[in-house]
Design a protein around this motif. Structure first.
Motif, PDB file in Angstrom:
ATOM      1  N   PRO A 189      33.633  99.477 -18.198  1.00  0.00           N
ATOM      2  CA  PRO A 189      32.780  99.156 -19.358  1.00  0.00           C
ATOM      3  C   PRO A 189      33.468  99.252 -20.750  1.00  0.00           C
ATOM      4  N   ARG A 190      33.202  98.414 -21.507  1.00  0.00           N
ATOM      5  CA  ARG A 190      34.001  98.249 -23.127  1.00  0.00           C
ATOM      6  C   ARG A 190      33.596  99.580 -23.828  1.00  0.00           C
ATOM      7  N   THR A 191      32.568 100.280 -23.903  1.00  0.00           N
ATOM      8  CA  THR A 191      32.072 101.232 -24.378  1.00  0.00           C
ATOM      9  C   THR A 191      32.555 102.764 -23.654  1.00  0.00           C
ATOM     10  N   LYS A 192      33.272 103.451 -24.235  1.00  0.00           N
ATOM     11  CA  LYS A 192      34.000 104.771 -23.369  1.00  0.00           C
ATOM     12  C   LYS A 192      32.778 105.898 -23.702  1.00  0.00           C
ATOM     13  N   LEU A 193      32.739 106.749 -22.680  1.00  0.00           N
ATOM     14  CA  LEU A 193      31.729 107.887 -22.777  1.00  0.00           C
ATOM     15  C   LEU A 193      32.337 109.072 -23.287  1.00  0.00           C
ATOM     16  N   ARG A 201      36.760 110.008 -15.259  1.00  0.00           N
ATOM     17  CA  ARG A 201      38.079 110.540 -15.364  1.00  0.00           C
ATOM     18  C   ARG A 201      38.584 110.986 -16.595  1.00  0.00           C
ATOM     19  N   PRO A 202      39.507 111.554 -16.687  1.00  0.00           N
ATOM     20  CA  PRO A 202      40.380 112.053 -17.867  1.00  0.00           C
ATOM     21  C   PRO A 202      40.503 110.991 -19.012  1.00  0.00           C
ATOM     22  N   ASP A 203      40.953 109.810 -18.293  1.00  0.00           N
ATOM     23  CA  ASP A 203      41.191 108.623 -19.031  1.00  0.00           C
ATOM     24  C   ASP A 203      39.850 107.768 -19.725  1.00  0.00           C
ATOM     25  N   ARG A 204      38.718 108.534 -19.102  1.00  0.00           N
ATOM     26  CA  ARG A 204      37.263 108.033 -19.816  1.00  0.00           C
ATOM     27  C   ARG A 204      36.831 106.745 -18.840  1.00  0.00           C
ATOM     28  N   SER A 205      37.588 106.469 -17.846  1.00  0.00           N
ATOM     29  CA  SER A 205      37.128 105.350 -16.860  1.00  0.00           C
ATOM     30  C   SER A 205      36.384 105.595 -15.894  1.00  0.00           C
ATOM     31  N   LEU A 206      35.525 105.036 -15.116  1.00  0.00           N
ATOM     32  CA  LEU A 206      34.541 105.591 -14.259  1.00  0.00           C
ATOM     33  C   LEU A 206      34.974 105.279 -12.942  1.00  0.00           C
ATOM     34  N   LEU A 207      34.605 106.484 -12.267  1.00  0.00           N
ATOM     35  CA  LEU A 207      35.009 106.305 -10.576  1.00  0.00           C
ATOM     36  C   LEU A 207      33.756 106.427  -9.843  1.00  0.00           C
ATOM     37  N   ILE A 208      33.607 105.395  -8.841  1.00  0.00           N
ATOM     38  CA  ILE A 208      32.350 105.449  -7.929  1.00  0.00           C
ATOM     39  C   ILE A 208      32.710 106.400  -6.965  1.00  0.00           C
TER      40      ILE A 208
END
Length: 96
Positions: A43-47, A75-82
């Motif tokens: 996603p473009r927006t970071k959590l 994840r620590p880099d703010r990306s998502l892991l399923i």
């Protein structure tokens, strides 16, 4: 004696290869399917307010009409892991 020491050493090396740390999120996770938050990329927006390592669910209906629930980990880099995917049954045998 030497034989048992050699077996113990091989067993210890094999055992350490099987263990994983609970804080290691370096795996790629499950592949996204249509309806997943990460299907067309991250996603473009970071959590930014959620801490890294936290998880949250996402429910949707897939292209075959099945109810799907996915659990995501930040994840620590703010990306998502399923991390998990569950398909809910279409019908239940308990229904009257």
């Amino acid at each position: 004696m030497r034989r048992s020491m050699g077996f113990g050493l091989i067993f210890a090396v094999a055992l350490t290869g099987c263990t994983t740390g609970s804080g290691n999120y370096s795996s790629t996770g499950l592949a996204p399917i249509p309806g997943s938050i990460t299907y067309n990329g991250q996603p473009r927006t970071k959590l930014t307010k959620s801490p890294a390592g936290s998880s949250f669910p996402h429910s949707f209906t897939d292209q075959w009409g099945r109810e799907v629930e996915e659990i995501y980990i930040i994840r620590p880099d703010r990306s998502l892991l399923i991390a998990e995917r569950h398909y809910r049954p279409i019908f239940s045998l308990d229904d009257d």
